[in-house]
Motif scaffolding. Sequence first.
Motif, PDB file in Angstrom:
ATOM      1  N   PRO A  93      77.969  37.573 -11.174  1.00 30.74           N
ATOM      2  CA  PRO A  93      78.715  38.727 -11.690  1.00 30.74           C
ATOM      3  C   PRO A  93      79.905  38.344 -12.560  1.00 30.74           C
ATOM      4  O   PRO A  93      80.370  39.153 -13.371  1.00 30.74           O
ATOM      5  CB  PRO A  93      79.175  39.443 -10.411  1.00 30.74           C
ATOM      6  CG  PRO A  93      78.225  38.993  -9.343  1.00 30.74           C
ATOM      7  CD  PRO A  93      77.871  37.576  -9.700  1.00 30.74           C
ATOM      8  N   GLU A  94      80.404  37.111 -12.405  1.00 22.10           N
ATOM      9  CA  GLU A  94      81.551  36.686 -13.214  1.00 22.10           C
ATOM     10  C   GLU A  94      81.251  36.719 -14.712  1.00 22.10           C
ATOM     11  O   GLU A  94      82.164  36.837 -15.542  1.00 22.10           O
ATOM     12  CB  GLU A  94      81.978  35.266 -12.797  1.00 22.10           C
ATOM     13  CG  GLU A  94      82.633  35.181 -11.434  1.00 22.10           C
ATOM     14  CD  GLU A  94      81.643  35.265 -10.276  1.00 22.10           C
ATOM     15  OE1 GLU A  94      82.091  35.422  -9.128  1.00 22.10           O
ATOM     16  OE2 GLU A  94      80.415  35.181 -10.524  1.00 22.10           O
ATOM     17  N   VAL A  95      79.975  36.620 -15.077  1.00 24.52           N
ATOM     18  CA  VAL A  95      79.583  36.649 -16.492  1.00 24.52           C
ATOM     19  C   VAL A  95      79.843  38.018 -17.106  1.00 24.52           C
ATOM     20  O   VAL A  95      79.944  38.152 -18.326  1.00 24.52           O
ATOM     21  CB  VAL A  95      78.095  36.251 -16.628  1.00 24.52           C
ATOM     22  CG1 VAL A  95      77.630  36.286 -18.079  1.00 24.52           C
ATOM     23  CG2 VAL A  95      77.866  34.861 -16.053  1.00 24.52           C
ATOM     24  N   ILE A  96      79.967  39.047 -16.268  1.00 26.92           N
ATOM     25  CA  ILE A  96      80.207  40.404 -16.773  1.00 26.92           C
ATOM     26  C   ILE A  96      81.455  40.450 -17.645  1.00 26.92           C
ATOM     27  O   ILE A  96      81.493  41.167 -18.659  1.00 26.92           O
ATOM     28  CB  ILE A  96      80.317  41.394 -15.601  1.00 26.92           C
ATOM     29  CG1 ILE A  96      78.949  41.567 -14.936  1.00 26.92           C
ATOM     30  CG2 ILE A  96      80.868  42.742 -16.062  1.00 26.92           C
ATOM     31  CD1 ILE A  96      78.982  42.430 -13.674  1.00 26.92           C
ATOM     32  N   ALA A  97      82.486  39.683 -17.280  1.00 30.10           N
ATOM     33  CA  ALA A  97      83.723  39.700 -18.057  1.00 30.10           C
ATOM     34  C   ALA A  97      83.472  39.274 -19.500  1.00 30.10           C
ATOM     35  O   ALA A  97      83.964  39.909 -20.449  1.00 30.10           O
ATOM     36  CB  ALA A  97      84.757  38.781 -17.402  1.00 30.10           C
ATOM     37  N   GLU A  98      82.696  38.216 -19.695  1.00 33.62           N
ATOM     38  CA  GLU A  98      82.394  37.770 -21.059  1.00 33.62           C
ATOM     39  C   GLU A  98      81.497  38.770 -21.784  1.00 33.62           C
ATOM     40  O   GLU A  98      81.646  38.981 -22.997  1.00 33.62           O
ATOM     41  CB  GLU A  98      81.719  36.398 -21.024  1.00 33.62           C
ATOM     42  CG  GLU A  98      81.535  35.789 -22.408  1.00 33.62           C
ATOM     43  CD  GLU A  98      81.023  34.367 -22.368  1.00 33.62           C
ATOM     44  OE1 GLU A  98      80.701  33.827 -23.450  1.00 33.62           O
ATOM     45  OE2 GLU A  98      80.937  33.784 -21.263  1.00 33.62           O
ATOM     46  N   MET A  99      80.576  39.393 -21.051  1.00 33.09           N
ATOM     47  CA  MET A  99      79.734  40.418 -21.666  1.00 33.09           C
ATOM     48  C   MET A  99      80.572  41.575 -22.193  1.00 33.09           C
ATOM     49  O   MET A  99      80.336  42.083 -23.298  1.00 33.09           O
ATOM     50  CB  MET A  99      78.713  40.935 -20.650  1.00 33.09           C
ATOM     51  CG  MET A  99      77.612  39.959 -20.308  1.00 33.09           C
ATOM     52  SD  MET A  99      76.443  40.687 -19.116  1.00 33.09           S
ATOM     53  CE  MET A  99      75.134  39.463 -19.145  1.00 33.09           C
TER      54      MET A  99
ATOM     55  N   PHE B  29      69.352  40.981 -16.668  1.00 28.49           N
ATOM     56  CA  PHE B  29      70.813  40.921 -16.582  1.00 28.49           C
ATOM     57  C   PHE B  29      71.400  40.948 -17.986  1.00 28.49           C
ATOM     58  O   PHE B  29      71.294  39.982 -18.738  1.00 28.49           O
ATOM     59  CB  PHE B  29      71.232  39.650 -15.840  1.00 28.49           C
ATOM     60  CG  PHE B  29      72.709  39.466 -15.681  1.00 28.49           C
ATOM     61  CD1 PHE B  29      73.538  40.534 -15.394  1.00 28.49           C
ATOM     62  CD2 PHE B  29      73.286  38.209 -15.833  1.00 28.49           C
ATOM     63  CE1 PHE B  29      74.897  40.374 -15.233  1.00 28.49           C
ATOM     64  CE2 PHE B  29      74.646  38.021 -15.682  1.00 28.49           C
ATOM     65  CZ  PHE B  29      75.461  39.107 -15.387  1.00 28.49           C
ATOM     66  N   ARG B  30      72.024  42.056 -18.338  1.00 27.50           N
ATOM     67  CA  ARG B  30      72.585  42.233 -19.673  1.00 27.50           C
ATOM     68  C   ARG B  30      73.494  43.445 -19.692  1.00 27.50           C
ATOM     69  O   ARG B  30      73.500  44.256 -18.757  1.00 27.50           O
ATOM     70  CB  ARG B  30      71.470  42.404 -20.700  1.00 27.50           C
ATOM     71  CG  ARG B  30      70.604  43.646 -20.501  1.00 27.50           C
ATOM     72  CD  ARG B  30      69.414  43.634 -21.422  1.00 27.50           C
ATOM     73  NE  ARG B  30      68.512  42.524 -21.126  1.00 27.50           N
ATOM     74  CZ  ARG B  30      67.797  41.899 -22.038  1.00 27.50           C
ATOM     75  NH1 ARG B  30      67.847  42.267 -23.307  1.00 27.50           N
ATOM     76  NH2 ARG B  30      66.985  40.909 -21.693  1.00 27.50           N
ATOM     77  N   LEU B  31      74.260  43.574 -20.746  1.00 25.61           N
ATOM     78  CA  LEU B  31      75.085  44.768 -20.965  1.00 25.61           C
ATOM     79  C   LEU B  31      74.452  45.596 -22.067  1.00 25.61           C
ATOM     80  O   LEU B  31      74.086  45.068 -23.121  1.00 25.61           O
ATOM     81  CB  LEU B  31      76.517  44.374 -21.335  1.00 25.61           C
ATOM     82  CG  LEU B  31      77.511  45.515 -21.545  1.00 25.61           C
ATOM     83  CD1 LEU B  31      78.915  45.091 -21.120  1.00 25.61           C
ATOM     84  CD2 LEU B  31      77.546  45.994 -23.001  1.00 25.61           C
ATOM     85  N   LEU B  32      74.352  46.907 -21.827  1.00 22.02           N
ATOM     86  CA  LEU B  32      73.779  47.840 -22.792  1.00 22.02           C
ATOM     87  C   LEU B  32      74.804  48.907 -23.141  1.00 22.02           C
ATOM     88  O   LEU B  32      75.382  49.535 -22.242  1.00 22.02           O
ATOM     89  CB  LEU B  32      72.535  48.514 -22.211  1.00 22.02           C
ATOM     90  CG  LEU B  32      71.421  47.609 -21.687  1.00 22.02           C
ATOM     91  CD1 LEU B  32      70.390  48.437 -20.921  1.00 22.02           C
ATOM     92  CD2 LEU B  32      70.758  46.858 -22.826  1.00 22.02           C
ATOM     93  N   ASP B  33      75.037  49.092 -24.416  1.00 27.08           N
ATOM     94  CA  ASP B  33      75.898  50.181 -24.846  1.00 27.08           C
ATOM     95  C   ASP B  33      75.217  51.515 -24.556  1.00 27.08           C
ATOM     96  O   ASP B  33      73.981  51.609 -24.491  1.00 27.08           O
ATOM     97  CB  ASP B  33      76.173  50.041 -26.347  1.00 27.08           C
ATOM     98  CG  ASP B  33      77.152  51.074 -26.864  1.00 27.08           C
ATOM     99  OD1 ASP B  33      78.363  50.855 -26.728  1.00 27.08           O
ATOM    100  OD2 ASP B  33      76.692  52.112 -27.394  1.00 27.08           O
TER     101      ASP B  33
END
Length: 320
Positions: A107-113, A164-168
Amino acid sequence: MVEAEAPPVLSVIVPVKDEEAGIAPFMRRIAPILDRVAGSAWEVLFVDDGSTDATLAAILAAHADDARVRAISLSRNFGKEAALSAGLDHVRGDAVIPIDVDMQDPPEVIAEMVVRWREGHEVVYGVRRDRRSDSLPKRLTADLYYRAHNWLSADKIPEHAGDFRLLDRRVVEVIRRMPERNRFMKGLFAWSGFRQSGVEYERAERTVGTTKFNYWKLWRLAIDGITSGSTVPLRVWSYLGASVALLALLYAGVVVLRTLLFGRDMPGYPSLMVAVLFLGGVQLISLGVLGEYIGRILVEVKGRPIYVVRETIGFEEGQG
């Protein structure tokens, strides 16, 4: 004075099945991270995909501790792709992040995403730096699959990138409008386009619970991915049939020529059997490929819902 605009809401989608032991550790780890990157404007949406243990009770306990934890419980196990679709239909965030509860994707990767998203990228996908945590057969088959999919399909998916990714929000709305029932989410993410960027990370070993994917389920997912994103497998049999027909015509010419020159035909029972068996195998394989596509047509024509919601947690009446 003009009031400052409210901060965007960050939504996290967590599909779960029989993960009662993983809910509390997951929330203990991810909540402080979300507080740092989004303040109080975040939510975690669990999608219970037909669990048979106390997963829903664990989610209820998490909701009692923090009202920003919400959940959808599906009426049965519809599969991860359907669970992700259910999550996308019910989240409220300006940015949405699907992640597994096992925390193999840190989950720490969320910050960079979130940083990449605020820089203007609408899709920020996580890419495994290596696959050392996987067995050798899984590493080889995964690499083969990504290469085969990107060779066959026009919708290229990033190699070694999962869900696992960020979506607008704009990307989420595009995917929500897609009507197909046979869903391969990584393919849909790639098809949607927009500005995309990758974030590398190390994937950890699973420490809580057990994986719900075996090799048969992974094989079926691979078939779904290829058939949902490409019609090349159908075209292959046209080319193969034309090639075999041409070779057969050339061989017939050789037979006729030798008969005219030497007055007898070539002895050829073994070669005849090989040809018959080969062509029979080709025909059966081609029928199998056709069957895969026809089966998917049947599912689409039925028009059944992708998932059925049994109950919700943390939703106001009439919401979702």
